[in-house]
Design a protein around this motif. Sequence first.
Motif, mmCIF file in Angstrom:
data_model
loop_
_atom_site.group_PDB
_atom_site.id
_atom_site.type_symbol
_atom_site.label_atom_id
_atom_site.label_comp_id
_atom_site.label_asym_id
_atom_site.label_seq_id
_atom_site.Cartn_x
_atom_site.Cartn_y
_atom_site.Cartn_z
ATOM 1 N N ARG A 205 0.994 -0.901 -0.012
ATOM 2 C CA ARG A 205 0.092 -0.156 0.545
ATOM 3 C C ARG A 205 0.722 1.150 0.104
ATOM 4 O O ARG A 205 -0.161 2.434 0.042
ATOM 5 C CB ARG A 205 -0.396 0.174 1.228
ATOM 6 N N TRP A 206 2.066 1.162 -0.224
ATOM 7 C CA TRP A 206 2.747 2.169 0.240
ATOM 8 C C TRP A 206 2.735 2.620 -1.455
ATOM 9 O O TRP A 206 3.139 2.266 -1.918
ATOM 10 C CB TRP A 206 4.975 1.584 0.492
ATOM 11 N N GLY A 207 2.685 4.194 -0.545
ATOM 12 C CA GLY A 207 2.512 5.215 -2.559
ATOM 13 C C GLY A 207 1.042 5.204 -2.425
ATOM 14 O O GLY A 207 0.345 5.891 -3.910
ATOM 15 N N SER A 240 8.706 -3.896 2.170
ATOM 16 C CA SER A 240 9.185 -3.553 3.894
ATOM 17 C C SER A 240 8.477 -1.822 4.100
ATOM 18 O O SER A 240 8.725 -1.992 5.623
ATOM 19 C CB SER A 240 11.533 -3.438 3.849
ATOM 20 N N LYS A 241 8.278 -1.103 3.104
ATOM 21 C CA LYS A 241 7.756 0.154 2.965
ATOM 22 C C LYS A 241 6.694 0.000 4.021
ATOM 23 O O LYS A 241 6.222 1.270 4.708
ATOM 24 C CB LYS A 241 8.140 1.070 2.422
ATOM 25 N N ASP A 242 5.562 -1.411 3.597
ATOM 26 C CA ASP A 242 4.235 -0.874 4.001
ATOM 27 C C ASP A 242 4.567 -2.329 5.084
ATOM 28 O O ASP A 242 3.753 -3.597 5.008
ATOM 29 C CB ASP A 242 2.698 -1.644 3.005
ATOM 30 N N SER A 243 4.148 -1.554 6.692
ATOM 31 C CA SER A 243 4.077 -2.697 7.837
ATOM 32 C C SER A 243 3.121 -4.042 7.401
ATOM 33 O O SER A 243 3.043 -5.174 8.541
ATOM 34 C CB SER A 243 4.326 -2.102 9.165
ATOM 35 N N THR A 244 2.186 -3.884 6.937
ATOM 36 C CA THR A 244 0.693 -4.196 6.746
ATOM 37 C C THR A 244 1.382 -5.849 5.093
ATOM 38 O O THR A 244 0.166 -6.540 5.300
ATOM 39 C CB THR A 244 -0.764 -3.928 6.314
#
Lengths: 494, 485
Positions: A205-207, A240-244
């Motif tokens: 979901r990052w971005g 790794s930039k989205d903890s979910t």
Amino acid sequence: MTALVDLTLADARIGLNRGDFTSVELTEAHLRAIERRRFLNAFITETPEVAIAQAHASDRRRRAGQVGAMEGLPIAIKDIFCTEGLLTTAASHILDGFRPPYEATVSARLRAAGAVTLGKTNMDEFAMGSSNMTSYYGSVLNPWQRHSAPEIKLVPGGSSGGSAAAVAARLCLAAMGTDTGGSIRQPSSYCGIVGLKPTYGRCSRWGLIAFASSLDQAGPMTRTIRDSALMLGAMSGYDSKDSTSAQVPVPDFEEALTGEIHGLKVGVPCEYRSEGLSPEIVALWDQGIRWLKAAGAESIEISLPHTQYALATYYILAPAEASSNLARYDGVRYGLRKAGNSSLNDMYMQTRAAGFGQEVQRRVLIGTYVLSAGYYDAYYLKAQKVRTLIIRDFQQAFKTVDVILTPTAPTPAFAMGEQMDDPIIMYLNDIFTVPTSLAGLPGLSVPAGLSPEGLPLGLQIIGRPFDEQTVLKVGGVLETAACFTQRPSLAAAT
Amino acid sequence: MVHWIEGQTGLWEIVIGLEIHAQVTSRAKLFSGAATSFGRAPNTQVALFDAAFPGMLPVINAKCIEQAVRTGLGLNAHINKYSVFARKNYFYADLPAGYQISQHELPIVGPGLVAIDLSDGTSRTIRIERLHLEQDAGKSLHDRHPTLSFIDLNRAGVALMEIVSQPDMHSSEEAAAYVRKLRSILRYLGSCDGNMQEGSLRCDVNVSVRRPDEGFRTRCEIKNINSVRFMIQAIEYEAHRHVRVYESGGRIEQETRLFEASSGKTRAMRSKEMVHDYRYFPDPDLPPLTLDDAFIEDIRTSLPELPDQKKSRFINIYGLPAYAAGILVEDRETAEYYETVAKGRDPKTVANWVMTSLFGALHRSGREISDSPISADHLGQLIDLIGDGTISSHIAKSVFESMLETGQEPLAIVTAKGLKQVTDSKVIEQAIDAVMRRHPDKVALYRGGQVKLLGWFIGQVMKATDGKANPTKLSTLLKERLTES
């Protein structure tokens, strides 16, 4: 030879590999289609220069022997994904002029796989809607028309309405969508295309501009099951930039498309056969069951007892998260600013009143309300508990079945202006898609037939967490059986 | 120690609870990779996440989790293996996302205990209610422009530990001892630098008063106090204000107050009616935080010796009084300095030098022990010079002053200035004789029974030897000479 814009991703990939045409030719064909079908209003921002440059670069890479999974294939991006240096609006006035200095992980992955991006597609504002009517940039026209009344303008569904219309109308080979409560699947059903909401956590979901973080999930919107499999493979994977995002391997989804479903158990939830479900939908659903049985599957009646609470649960949890996620749009750092009469609070109020449309404001208010002291337990907390019960319903069902088959939406595409008076009626569009979203499960909409008025209808296949392979395999069987080859009447000319 | 306020209508007890915000020592912020150095140019340490750009997501900094657990263990607290980050929603210009990520119902650290020492020699245990992690906000600068406010986001998203005590303190002295002790523990652990001037440690103080044996009365919260001295003033002012209000028949409203250093008073900031509804809910961008036993045990085994343990050791090994041990261990570097000097020397003599001469000198020059001009080795050498009779303790004091100024080693100063103690009996006797010759009247008086004059003679001989005569020898020889006839 099939026109370039009528190709599937898979066929275009073969054509490019064989040298039948170049990515530049393929891209130009789509840019022409976009230009001629601008009246559909499927795009908020067209990026022809970017697309042509990417296509040239792709052709050069191909000559150098570098061929990614999406090499040279022109696609469209829902305008909810942040795209580096390109206007990104979420179809909201409040993001006026916002050009992110970064690229969403999923679109970056597609680009890294060689995809050519044609532009940013229209959508419901902040993905809140089922009609694409809440866009600040105007509604999108569904390229399908009723036989009896072609003059009536139909909605493409929402919120990924621009992406669905663009894929159906042959303006792109495929598009990226996002689904929070049905925003990929419902417009796919309305526009006669394939739409897959992957398992929550499958795609980063990052971005991705957040609507409801615990539900939002990006996915492919294509014209075939194989194309969805291909594109999902290029989009998904741990970030790794989205903890979910989930640390699970990305299989070769195309390999799953064997057509072999002998002995597979298909659940049919009795609660979805609610009263008032239109006969054409019931008929299509039964047809779908017969198709799968004919292919060797077994159909099993199942119960998802908390289904009736799903919509209410969703319309508490999603607005609650949205009310917080949208707090950042305050006119301070980017987007629209309406200077208030000198006080900070006044600036916030003026900016947010001018920048957010009615539906977004409604949901921010609902969300704020359900999280407020004194109401939290009765609404938010209760809804979280019901969500757990809904998840358990599915867990229980998947002890006996491998997939679940349901209609995607309770109706075919409706007309602009219909269902607009009562937001509750509009929310009912999501009745079959929302439970899956709350449970975080993969859901696939497959075009399976036409209504008596000639409008596409989709069937939904729901699978176990991270079992997109089985979902796509069953989708492939339905696709073959349904043999859905009709084109919308407003599709780009071949 | 019971500390009462004597009002006109009787006695009042002060009740104090503290919320301490301690900045976690970590190179990066709690949820972004931006740096955390203090004093950099505005908005130079800001990740896109910190500025709440659309689509940006938090990723927890493992170092901050480790520091919180380390601190929890240092506070003898329960570590919660399952904790949840929640959003605290409110609008303000220095809070870009419109919410602060904090922990609400399920913090990372649960109940703990802190022992404090008081000046009357007693000790008390203060209960910690919880410790949770949260993001700091940015900084609003209201003094740069006549009509605009500027925002510096360097601090936005920096990790804070909020350490909440139970309302267990009953005097400003106890509150001050608690803050000093907590600061000491944090610095030992290396989880917070404890720098109050730079805002690494800030206190919110909850104050109320009550009659003996009565339940709690309404409390007021005094926000953002950044020095122990101000905290003491604020508590004293606030407690007496409550007593005044109650005794004049008034009511105390629950409210948030600010302490004004210039007047030493507190004033109302916002009342209960204006309290924010923060609409806490679990942050859907962050899965619940789960810790395994191995992670916690690894941290536990790496804990340094903490002040309480060190203090007991100083009492047992060095035979120091509890009060002195308490002072020496408050700061880890001081304790290390002391132990370096005390190695192989008399522990009490060393404690005396460190606590009186060195602390006094450092205090006068506003220095920390870490930049003391006199190294531990040099102080040790000085003490050795007294011990082996090279110089007297009297001369040692002036050598110490020279060491402060020059940073030179003591023997070099003693040699250069010719301060070596005179132990040669002949030399001392000559000096004694000269003094006796000059003051026959005094000699007569002494011999006539005025033995108190011995001190005066010692002074005269010392003066004549520039203070270098060995005092013991001098005293013995002088007595011999004066009693001879």
